[in-house]
Motif scaffolding. Structure first.
Motif, PDB file in Angstrom:
ATOM      1  N   PHE A 133       9.174  45.755 -46.995  1.00 52.10           N
ATOM      2  CA  PHE A 133       9.854  46.171 -45.763  1.00 52.10           C
ATOM      3  C   PHE A 133      10.047  47.685 -45.704  1.00 52.10           C
ATOM      4  O   PHE A 133      10.394  48.223 -44.654  1.00 52.10           O
ATOM      5  CB  PHE A 133      11.210  45.471 -45.659  1.00 52.10           C
ATOM      6  CG  PHE A 133      11.098  43.994 -45.425  1.00 52.10           C
ATOM      7  CD1 PHE A 133      11.191  43.466 -44.152  1.00 52.10           C
ATOM      8  CD2 PHE A 133      10.875  43.121 -46.481  1.00 52.10           C
ATOM      9  CE1 PHE A 133      11.081  42.105 -43.934  1.00 52.10           C
ATOM     10  CE2 PHE A 133      10.761  41.757 -46.277  1.00 52.10           C
ATOM     11  CZ  PHE A 133      10.859  41.249 -44.996  1.00 52.10           C
ATOM     12  N   LEU A 134       9.855  48.340 -46.831  1.00 52.77           N
ATOM     13  CA  LEU A 134      10.031  49.786 -46.884  1.00 52.77           C
ATOM     14  C   LEU A 134       8.695  50.496 -47.024  1.00 52.77           C
ATOM     15  O   LEU A 134       8.644  51.697 -47.270  1.00 52.77           O
ATOM     16  CB  LEU A 134      10.938  50.150 -48.071  1.00 52.77           C
ATOM     17  CG  LEU A 134      12.307  49.462 -48.088  1.00 52.77           C
ATOM     18  CD1 LEU A 134      13.056  49.790 -49.372  1.00 52.77           C
ATOM     19  CD2 LEU A 134      13.127  49.857 -46.864  1.00 52.77           C
ATOM     20  N   GLY A 135       7.591  49.736 -46.860  1.00 57.84           N
ATOM     21  CA  GLY A 135       6.260  50.292 -47.044  1.00 57.84           C
ATOM     22  C   GLY A 135       5.858  51.230 -45.925  1.00 57.84           C
ATOM     23  O   GLY A 135       6.511  51.333 -44.872  1.00 57.84           O
ATOM     24  N   GLU A 136       4.735  51.916 -46.129  1.00 61.41           N
ATOM     25  CA  GLU A 136       4.222  52.867 -45.159  1.00 61.41           C
ATOM     26  C   GLU A 136       3.962  52.177 -43.819  1.00 61.41           C
ATOM     27  O   GLU A 136       3.407  51.081 -43.757  1.00 61.41           O
ATOM     28  CB  GLU A 136       2.923  53.485 -45.680  1.00 61.41           C
ATOM     29  CG  GLU A 136       2.365  54.580 -44.803  1.00 61.41           C
ATOM     30  CD  GLU A 136       1.122  55.228 -45.396  1.00 61.41           C
ATOM     31  OE1 GLU A 136       0.498  56.031 -44.684  1.00 61.41           O
ATOM     32  OE2 GLU A 136       0.791  54.922 -46.562  1.00 61.41           O
ATOM     33  N   VAL A 168       2.265  42.467 -51.351  1.00 59.86           N
ATOM     34  CA  VAL A 168       1.701  43.116 -50.168  1.00 59.86           C
ATOM     35  C   VAL A 168       2.061  42.404 -48.870  1.00 59.86           C
ATOM     36  O   VAL A 168       1.803  42.929 -47.780  1.00 59.86           O
ATOM     37  CB  VAL A 168       0.169  43.220 -50.291  1.00 59.86           C
ATOM     38  CG1 VAL A 168      -0.204  44.053 -51.522  1.00 59.86           C
ATOM     39  CG2 VAL A 168      -0.490  41.843 -50.352  1.00 59.86           C
ATOM     40  N   ALA A 169       2.646  41.214 -48.959  1.00 54.23           N
ATOM     41  CA  ALA A 169       3.061  40.484 -47.764  1.00 54.23           C
ATOM     42  C   ALA A 169       4.308  39.691 -48.095  1.00 54.23           C
ATOM     43  O   ALA A 169       4.492  39.246 -49.242  1.00 54.23           O
ATOM     44  CB  ALA A 169       1.957  39.559 -47.264  1.00 54.23           C
ATOM     45  N   ALA A 170       5.171  39.535 -47.101  1.00 56.84           N
ATOM     46  CA  ALA A 170       6.458  38.873 -47.339  1.00 56.84           C
ATOM     47  C   ALA A 170       6.924  38.161 -46.085  1.00 56.84           C
ATOM     48  O   ALA A 170       6.485  38.457 -44.969  1.00 56.84           O
ATOM     49  CB  ALA A 170       7.506  39.899 -47.787  1.00 56.84           C
ATOM     50  N   GLY A 171       7.817  37.226 -46.291  1.00 63.72           N
ATOM     51  CA  GLY A 171       8.430  36.514 -45.182  1.00 63.72           C
ATOM     52  C   GLY A 171       9.587  35.681 -45.697  1.00 63.72           C
ATOM     53  O   GLY A 171       9.822  35.605 -46.916  1.00 63.72           O
ATOM     54  N   VAL A 172      10.308  35.047 -44.786  1.00 60.97           N
ATOM     55  CA  VAL A 172      11.446  34.202 -45.140  1.00 60.97           C
ATOM     56  C   VAL A 172      11.309  32.872 -44.408  1.00 60.97           C
ATOM     57  O   VAL A 172      10.990  32.836 -43.216  1.00 60.97           O
ATOM     58  CB  VAL A 172      12.788  34.859 -44.749  1.00 60.97           C
ATOM     59  CG1 VAL A 172      13.957  33.936 -45.088  1.00 60.97           C
ATOM     60  CG2 VAL A 172      12.953  36.193 -45.439  1.00 60.97           C
ATOM     61  N   SER A 181      12.724  27.585 -40.041  1.00 58.40           N
ATOM     62  CA  SER A 181      12.521  28.775 -39.215  1.00 58.40           C
ATOM     63  C   SER A 181      11.859  29.866 -40.038  1.00 58.40           C
ATOM     64  O   SER A 181      12.008  29.932 -41.256  1.00 58.40           O
ATOM     65  CB  SER A 181      13.840  29.267 -38.611  1.00 58.40           C
ATOM     66  OG  SER A 181      14.797  29.558 -39.602  1.00 58.40           O
ATOM     67  N   VAL A 182      11.123  30.719 -39.343  1.00 57.27           N
ATOM     68  CA  VAL A 182      10.323  31.768 -39.972  1.00 57.27           C
ATOM     69  C   VAL A 182      10.873  33.117 -39.536  1.00 57.27           C
ATOM     70  O   VAL A 182      11.088  33.351 -38.341  1.00 57.27           O
ATOM     71  CB  VAL A 182       8.845  31.640 -39.559  1.00 57.27           C
ATOM     72  CG1 VAL A 182       8.010  32.751 -40.197  1.00 57.27           C
ATOM     73  CG2 VAL A 182       8.299  30.259 -39.936  1.00 57.27           C
ATOM     74  N   HIS A 183      11.044  34.012 -40.508  1.00 58.24           N
ATOM     75  CA  HIS A 183      11.648  35.313 -40.219  1.00 58.24           C
ATOM     76  C   HIS A 183      11.025  36.382 -41.108  1.00 58.24           C
ATOM     77  O   HIS A 183      10.502  36.092 -42.187  1.00 58.24           O
ATOM     78  CB  HIS A 183      13.161  35.271 -40.478  1.00 58.24           C
ATOM     79  CG  HIS A 183      13.851  34.156 -39.765  1.00 58.24           C
ATOM     80  ND1 HIS A 183      14.393  34.288 -38.497  1.00 58.24           N
ATOM     81  CD2 HIS A 183      14.070  32.868 -40.123  1.00 58.24           C
ATOM     82  CE1 HIS A 183      14.907  33.142 -38.123  1.00 58.24           C
ATOM     83  NE2 HIS A 183      14.730  32.261 -39.085  1.00 58.24           N
ATOM     84  N   GLY A 184      11.134  37.633 -40.650  1.00 56.57           N
ATOM     85  CA  GLY A 184      10.793  38.772 -41.493  1.00 56.57           C
ATOM     86  C   GLY A 184       9.351  38.820 -41.960  1.00 56.57           C
ATOM     87  O   GLY A 184       9.080  39.314 -43.051  1.00 56.57           O
ATOM     88  N   MET A 185       8.423  38.374 -41.149  1.00 55.27           N
ATOM     89  CA  MET A 185       7.020  38.393 -41.570  1.00 55.27           C
ATOM     90  C   MET A 185       6.505  39.841 -41.600  1.00 55.27           C
ATOM     91  O   MET A 185       6.535  40.556 -40.595  1.00 55.27           O
ATOM     92  CB  MET A 185       6.184  37.548 -40.614  1.00 55.27           C
ATOM     93  CG  MET A 185       6.543  36.072 -40.624  1.00 55.27           C
ATOM     94  SD  MET A 185       5.948  35.221 -42.100  1.00 55.27           S
ATOM     95  CE  MET A 185       4.210  35.039 -41.683  1.00 55.27           C
TER      96      MET A 185
END
Length: 242
Positions: A133-136, A168-172, A181-185
């Protein structure tokens, strides 16, 4: 998908389980989320029913936000039953911003997107998950706020995909009130277009199936047509816009 009034209330309550604000208040059939971060769902007032609402609620909700040092934000469904309410807000000087779609779908269709084999599901977020979430390319202030809020998610798993030791990829995925429910992709820019988001959706869906949950929802900004195309391929369809 035909939604009942109880489904709508459950989706709104499950949303705040997944993006928990610092505090909440209940005013009639309105949920008032109170948070000083950047996530709109965590600092806006939302109705738990899609029937006509009394505009006299606006003043008391404004007082709640004023008392917490926050501007007042409403998430208003774009439906005929809210025409008069929206007119009252506009008369008070409110402006429309960030139109957002609520999508619903079947977990079984979502699971067909990918096998999720490349995805790790964490019970708690780690530093590598947070770093995505803090990536370029991402706003660092917004990213830090989202990490803080999503880390408080209830009944959740934190999904991540690693390539050569780097996340390199994230989600909740949150599982609450009978819904997944899907969040923060998020996917780092150099790794987009490789199907990693599909893998995360598949992993969240399989976890939902393990918990005997059959339905899912998510929210996506109306302007984010790329993400919407992915979710439609996963079987999601528009339930309402706000």
């Amino acid at each position: 998908m035909n939604l009942t009034p109880q489904d709508i209330e459950d989706i709104e309550r499950a949303t705040l389980d997944a993006v928990p604000p610092e505090g909440t208040a209940r005013l009639g059939r309105w949920l008032v989320a109170i948070d000083h971060g950047t996530v709109g769902r965590a600092h806006s007032a939302v109705p738990m029913a899609h029937t006509a609402t009394d505009a006299r609620v606006v003043g008391p909700i404004e007082s709640i936000y004023d008392g917490n040092g926050l501007g007042t934000v409403f998430r208003v469904p774009a439906q005929k039953s809210f025409v008069a309410f929206r007119a009252e807000l506009m008369a008070r000087g409110y402006v429309r911003s960030k139109p957002t779609c609520t999508f619903t779908g079947e977990v079984s269709r979502m699971a067909d997107m990918a096998d999720g084999a490349a995805v790790q599901l964490l019970a708690q977020p780690d530093d590598a998950w947070r770093a995505v979430f803090l990536g370029e390319g991402f706003d660092p202030v917004d990213g830090a706020s989202r990490v803080q809020i999503l880390a408080r998610a209830q009944h959740a798993v934190f999904a991540q995909v690693c390539v050569d030791g780097q996340t390199v990829a994230a989600g909740v995925g949150s599982f609450s009130r009978g819904w997944a429910s899907v969040h923060g992709m998020r996917t780092l820019a150099p790794f987009r277009g490789q199907g990693l988001a599909s893998q995360i959706l598949g992993a969240i869906a399989r976890e939902a199936q393990r918990r005997d949950i059959t339905r899912a929802f998510l929210q996506v900004e109306s302007a984010n047509t790329h993400a919407q195309a992915l979710y439609r391929r996963a079987g999601f369809a528009l339930a309402w816009e706000y």
